[in-house]
Design a protein around this motif. Structure first.
Motif, PDB file in Angstrom:
ATOM      1  N   GLU A 107       0.814  -1.219   0.000  1.00 16.80           N
ATOM      2  CA  GLU A 107       0.000   0.000   0.000  1.00 16.80           C
ATOM      3  C   GLU A 107       0.851   1.275   0.000  1.00 16.80           C
ATOM      4  O   GLU A 107       0.351   2.338  -0.348  1.00 16.80           O
ATOM      5  N   GLU A 108       2.114   1.167   0.387  1.00 17.68           N
ATOM      6  CA  GLU A 108       2.957   2.351   0.469  1.00 17.68           C
ATOM      7  C   GLU A 108       3.848   2.535  -0.751  1.00 17.68           C
ATOM      8  O   GLU A 108       4.668   3.459  -0.785  1.00 17.68           O
ATOM      9  N   ARG A 154       4.895   3.965  -4.132  1.00 18.44           N
ATOM     10  CA  ARG A 154       4.552   5.259  -4.741  1.00 18.44           C
ATOM     11  C   ARG A 154       4.906   5.277  -6.219  1.00 18.44           C
ATOM     12  O   ARG A 154       5.834   4.592  -6.662  1.00 18.44           O
ATOM     13  N   ASP A 155       4.173   6.092  -6.946  1.00 14.90           N
ATOM     14  CA  ASP A 155       4.506   6.312  -8.346  1.00 14.90           C
ATOM     15  C   ASP A 155       5.416   7.531  -8.463  1.00 14.90           C
ATOM     16  O   ASP A 155       5.888   8.079  -7.454  1.00 14.90           O
ATOM     17  N   THR A 156       5.669   7.993  -9.674  1.00 17.02           N
ATOM     18  CA  THR A 156       6.581   9.117  -9.882  1.00 17.02           C
ATOM     19  C   THR A 156       6.039  10.414  -9.300  1.00 17.02           C
ATOM     20  O   THR A 156       6.808  11.339  -9.016  1.00 17.02           O
ATOM     21  N   ASP A 157       4.720  10.504  -9.100  1.00 13.82           N
ATOM     22  CA  ASP A 157       4.113  11.702  -8.514  1.00 13.82           C
ATOM     23  C   ASP A 157       3.936  11.589  -7.006  1.00 13.82           C
ATOM     24  O   ASP A 157       3.354  12.484  -6.382  1.00 13.82           O
ATOM     25  N   GLY A 158       4.420  10.488  -6.399  1.00 10.30           N
ATOM     26  CA  GLY A 158       4.325  10.328  -4.958  1.00 10.30           C
ATOM     27  C   GLY A 158       3.004   9.777  -4.472  1.00 10.30           C
ATOM     28  O   GLY A 158       2.753   9.775  -3.256  1.00 10.30           O
ATOM     29  N   ARG A 159       2.146   9.280  -5.362  1.00  6.69           N
ATOM     30  CA  ARG A 159       0.855   8.730  -4.947  1.00  6.69           C
ATOM     31  C   ARG A 159       1.004   7.275  -4.538  1.00  6.69           C
ATOM     32  O   ARG A 159       1.745   6.514  -5.156  1.00  6.69           O
ATOM     33  N   PHE A 160       0.285   6.909  -3.471  1.00  5.77           N
ATOM     34  CA  PHE A 160       0.343   5.548  -2.961  1.00  5.77           C
ATOM     35  C   PHE A 160      -0.412   4.593  -3.885  1.00  5.77           C
ATOM     36  O   PHE A 160      -1.324   4.990  -4.623  1.00  5.77           O
ATOM     37  N   PRO A 210      -3.117   2.135  -4.905  1.00  5.61           N
ATOM     38  CA  PRO A 210      -4.494   1.892  -4.423  1.00  5.61           C
ATOM     39  C   PRO A 210      -4.826   0.405  -4.399  1.00  5.61           C
ATOM     40  O   PRO A 210      -5.558  -0.102  -5.259  1.00  5.61           O
ATOM     41  N   HIS A 263       2.653   0.695 -11.353  1.00  2.00           N
ATOM     42  CA  HIS A 263       2.491   1.903 -10.533  1.00  2.00           C
ATOM     43  C   HIS A 263       3.832   2.416 -10.026  1.00  2.00           C
ATOM     44  O   HIS A 263       4.101   3.626 -10.087  1.00  2.00           O
ATOM     45  N   SER A 264       4.679   1.516  -9.538  1.00  2.00           N
ATOM     46  CA  SER A 264       5.949   1.930  -8.941  1.00  2.00           C
ATOM     47  C   SER A 264       7.075   2.068  -9.959  1.00  2.00           C
ATOM     48  O   SER A 264       8.196   2.441  -9.600  1.00  2.00           O
TER      49      SER A 264
END
Length: 356
Positions: free
Chosen positions: A278-279, A281-287, A289, A319-320
């Protein structure tokens, strides 16, 4: 253990003989170079053609020596990798595809490049008390976290069969963790990430699934798993109760009542995970989902644990944008048991009793 080699001379260590054999090829190449230099007339000729021939000979000798050591190093790396994989499979062994009517799938992604295990742990086993499962997350990652995870996993594999209650299993895990931290502190070795042993901890989630589908849990600072209903209604946390503190930080309270999580109906799925899922992050810092991805995976129809696992891993890596920065573990359990038969009461009616 001392190995005896019948073909080796007496009094000569086998390791010495192995090193001597490894030098045979370089020695042969060196002998070729020396023999060429001493016996071949071209080696003493100053003409351009002779020099080119001598350079080609020396280049061939050097290439042969380099290729020999390269092949030897590759063999040693492959041998060490096989040993590491064997040790890793013993520590974090893949679960069986089915455990007492539950379909099982699991995966672990290590944050350390080249490693297959890290600070995350999981196990599922059938006992006389029901199917018991554990998932945990050791602080940090790397070899130090692997040692801590091994101590906790080894204790669970014994306690899951020996203890009648989940509270007894958790007490055994706490004692194993305390013993491991004491030994670590007395050994003088640095703890994972350079932190003192007093700051080490592991989050743990224990589950017990009875034959009728009743689920009980004890949670020590770990994320609650998701429940995927057979009707495809989505993904929801298994429970919302406040967890206990992680093992290693504070002593557990005197009373350890297990949390009743309802029934896991036929077709329902539990997705146990570590916080690395869950932690991420993508390149924009979003966790990442995770809940939304799980809900989308079973929106149309129930999926097998392997299919859910593939969907989550594909979405997580997309995502990551590459390997995760933290260890990730997923353990998926799907109830494929038939519905238990309805109990029928065979009693004598009051009217019949009165007639008697």
């Amino acid at each position: 253990m001392i190995r005896f080699n019948p073909g080796a001379p007496r009094g000569v260590p086998p390791r010495f003989l192995s090193r001597l054999r490894s030098l045979a090829v370089p020695t042969a190449w060196g002998a070729v170079a020396v023999a060429y230099r001493l016996t071949c007339p071209l080696a003493r000729d100053d003409a351009l053609g002779a020099r080119l021939v001598s350079s080609a000979v020396l280049c061939a000798v050097g290439t042969g020596i380099v290729l020999h050591f390269r092949r030897r190093m590759l063999r040693e790396v492959r041998h060490a990798r096989r040993i590491a994989e064997a040790a890793q499979s013993v520590l974090l062994r893949p679960p069986p595809p089915r455990v007492e009517g539950l379909a099982v799938a699991a995966v672990h992604l290590s944050a350390d490049r080249g490693a297959r295990i890290g600070g995350d742990l999981y196990e599922v086993t059938a006992t006389e008390h029901g199917v018991r499962a554990v998932i945990g997350d050791v602080r940090g990652h790397g070899l130090g976290a692997v040692r801590t995870g091994a101590a906790v996993l080894g204790s669970f594999r014994e306690a899951a069969h020996d203890e009648k209650s989940l509270a007894g299993v958790l007490r055994r895990l706490e004692r194993a963790m305390d013993r491991h931290l004491r030994e670590w502190a007395h050994s003088g070795h640095p703890a994972p990430d350079g932190a003192p042993a007093a700051e080490e901890f592991v989050t743990v989630l224990l589950l017990e699934i009875h034959p009728d589908g009743e689920v009980h849990a004890l949670n020590c600072g770990h994320p609650w798993p998701y429940r995927l209903t057979g009707a495809g209604a989505g993904a929801e946390p298994l429970a919302h109760a406040d967890p206990l503190p992680p093992l290693g930080l504070f002593p557990l309270p005197g009373e350890l009542p297990a949390t009743a999580c309802g029934r896991l109906l036929p077709g329902d799925t539990l997705v146990l995970h570590t916080d690395g899922a869950e932690e991420a992050r993508d390149t924009d810092g979003r966790f990442f989902p995770l809940g939304d991805v799980l809900a989308e995976a079973v929106r149309d129809r129930p999926q097998t644990p392997q299919a859910v696992l593939r969907t989550v891993l594909t979405a997580l890596l997309d995502h990551s944008v590459g390997p995760p920065k933290d260890d990730v573990a997923l353990l998926i359990l799907r109830n494929e048991r038939c519905s238990p038969p309805t109990r029928q009461t065979h009693g004598v009616s009051r009217s019949a009793t009165a007639d008697r």
